[in-house]
Design a protein around this motif. Sequence first.
Motif: not given
Length: 219
Positions: A62-80
């Motif tokens: 996730d760190e290498q692919s910057n997947f966190g940025k994609l999740l941050a822009a998505s409506p998925v809550p951090p808890g899930r």
Amino acid sequence: MNEILGLMKKDWALMKKQMRLMAVYLVVLFGLFSAAADGALFLSSFFSVLLFLMATNCFAYDEQSNFGKLLAASPVPPGRIVLSRYLLTLLVGAAGSAALALLNLLFARLFDRDIFRPENVLAAFLTSMALALLMVSILFPLFYKFGVNKSRLMILLVCAIPIAAVALLKFLVPETVWQGLTMPPFLLTALPYLLALFLLLCLAASIRISIGILRRTEY
């Protein structure tokens, strides 16, 4: 719920290739250790802990692919997001550890050795599960906060400090003192339940901390 399952499938897709390689590696080593020495039980405990820590690779990917940025822009809550990774880690680790315990019991049928007694297998299974849950509870918030690469030194410290503390206590405290220590019977009976409660509280606190870290993360 769909978001959690989708994220778990994503992490499983990253882990399953390594699981196949680990399975081959484990079978070969298990056969060698069981036939030549009594190290198979220790080996299975080591692999049990390793199974719980396979999610470390998911953090790295996730760190290498910057997947966190994609999740941050998505409506998925951090808890899930956090819950999905913890759930998959626990499922893979618990299922793998149970399979290893069954494999040890199978070796008990093939090799007539005291090390493979059911009580020894159960003790190794519970010990490895407790150690793995404690490590997951400590390491996952660090991964969410600093990333895998920056957490390497902290991982070494997490592993080294308890070992050094035990070794120091053993060195400083005479053996006669340890032999003289006794626990009340009621406390000895309740100790497994207290340890299980402690681990559950550590895991719950770890999940809560990880969610808080992810909510405050800026990309």
